[in-house]
Design a protein around this motif. Sequence first.
Motif, PDB file in Angstrom:
ATOM      1  N   ASP A  93      -5.200  51.022  17.891  1.00 18.30           N
ATOM      2  CA  ASP A  93      -4.225  52.104  17.741  1.00 18.30           C
ATOM      3  C   ASP A  93      -3.483  52.059  16.405  1.00 18.30           C
ATOM      4  N   GLY A  94      -3.828  51.093  15.527  1.00 19.29           N
ATOM      5  CA  GLY A  94      -3.194  51.002  14.215  1.00 19.29           C
ATOM      6  C   GLY A  94      -2.027  50.021  14.143  1.00 19.29           C
ATOM      7  N   ASN A  95      -1.535  49.558  15.282  1.00 23.75           N
ATOM      8  CA  ASN A  95      -0.472  48.555  15.274  1.00 23.75           C
ATOM      9  C   ASN A  95      -1.058  47.200  14.886  1.00 23.75           C
ATOM     10  N   TRP A  96      -0.238  46.367  14.264  1.00 19.14           N
ATOM     11  CA  TRP A  96      -0.649  45.026  13.865  1.00 19.14           C
ATOM     12  C   TRP A  96       0.036  44.008  14.747  1.00 19.14           C
ATOM     13  N   VAL A  97      -0.694  42.923  15.094  1.00 19.69           N
ATOM     14  CA  VAL A  97      -0.145  41.862  15.940  1.00 19.69           C
ATOM     15  C   VAL A  97      -0.486  40.504  15.335  1.00 19.69           C
ATOM     16  N   THR A  98       0.367  39.535  15.596  1.00 22.24           N
ATOM     17  CA  THR A  98       0.100  38.162  15.197  1.00 22.24           C
ATOM     18  C   THR A  98      -0.948  37.588  16.138  1.00 22.24           C
ATOM     19  N   THR A  99      -2.028  37.054  15.574  1.00 24.02           N
ATOM     20  CA  THR A  99      -3.110  36.511  16.395  1.00 24.02           C
ATOM     21  C   THR A  99      -3.204  34.992  16.323  1.00 24.02           C
ATOM     22  N   SER A 100      -2.588  34.385  15.311  1.00 25.01           N
ATOM     23  CA  SER A 100      -2.645  32.936  15.183  1.00 25.01           C
ATOM     24  C   SER A 100      -1.457  32.449  14.362  1.00 25.01           C
ATOM     25  N   MET A 101      -0.897  31.302  14.779  1.00 22.65           N
ATOM     26  CA  MET A 101       0.185  30.694  14.027  1.00 22.65           C
ATOM     27  C   MET A 101       0.101  29.178  14.204  1.00 22.65           C
ATOM     28  N   THR A 102       0.208  28.458  13.090  1.00 20.98           N
ATOM     29  CA  THR A 102       0.166  27.005  13.114  1.00 20.98           C
ATOM     30  C   THR A 102       1.370  26.458  12.365  1.00 20.98           C
ATOM     31  N   LEU A 103       2.012  25.457  12.937  1.00 20.02           N
ATOM     32  CA  LEU A 103       3.134  24.760  12.314  1.00 20.02           C
ATOM     33  C   LEU A 103       2.805  23.276  12.277  1.00 20.02           C
TER      34      LEU A 103
END
Length: 173
Positions: A93-103
Motif C-alpha cells: 500500500d506504499g507505507n514503510w515499516v521497520t523489518t529488522s533492527m539490531t543493537l
Amino acid sequence: MPDAFFYDYDGSEPGPHGELVRLKFRSDPKFDPPTREAIIFKGMAGTALVEPRDLRVVRIDATLVEDATLGWGLLARLHKGGRFTLEQSPLADGNWVTTSMTLDFTGKAFLFKTIRIQSKQSISGFRPVPTGLSLAEGIAPVEKSRLPRLLSVLAKGWHFPVPFAVLIATLFW
C-alpha cells in the motif's frame, strides 16, 4: 534527526525496486541533543541507503566512533564500537515499516555497573486488513494467534528485546 549528522554522497547500489542512494554520515560536533535519547547521535558514524523516489531510509548501519556519555560519564557511558542497524521495507500500500533492527552496545551505568545491550528483532508477515474494520474485529485474529501464549510466557518472567529508543531512554533516564 537529520541535523545531528553531516552527510556525504557515497555512490549507489541496486535495490529491489531500483537504484538506492548510499550516504556516509558522521556526527556534527556542534549538535546539541534535545533529549537524553539523542545523546547517542553525538558519537555515531556509518552509512545509510535511501530510496530516492519516496525519500525513505532502506538501511542504516551505524557505529559509535566515540563514547556516548550522560552526566560526564558518571551516570552512564556507552563504549566506542557499539553498533546499530535498521532495515525498512515498503508494503504493497506504499507505507514503510521497520523489518529488522539490531543493537550491540557495551557500557557502564553509575561508573560501576556493566551494561551489555544485545538485541535482534525481525518483523515479517505483514498483511493488510479490510478498511472499516472495528476494534473488536481487529482484535479477534490476534486473540487466535500465538500472542496470548507469548504474553503468558512474558508474565512468567521471560524478557524480550525492547525497541531502540525505549532502551536508550531507560539507560539515560
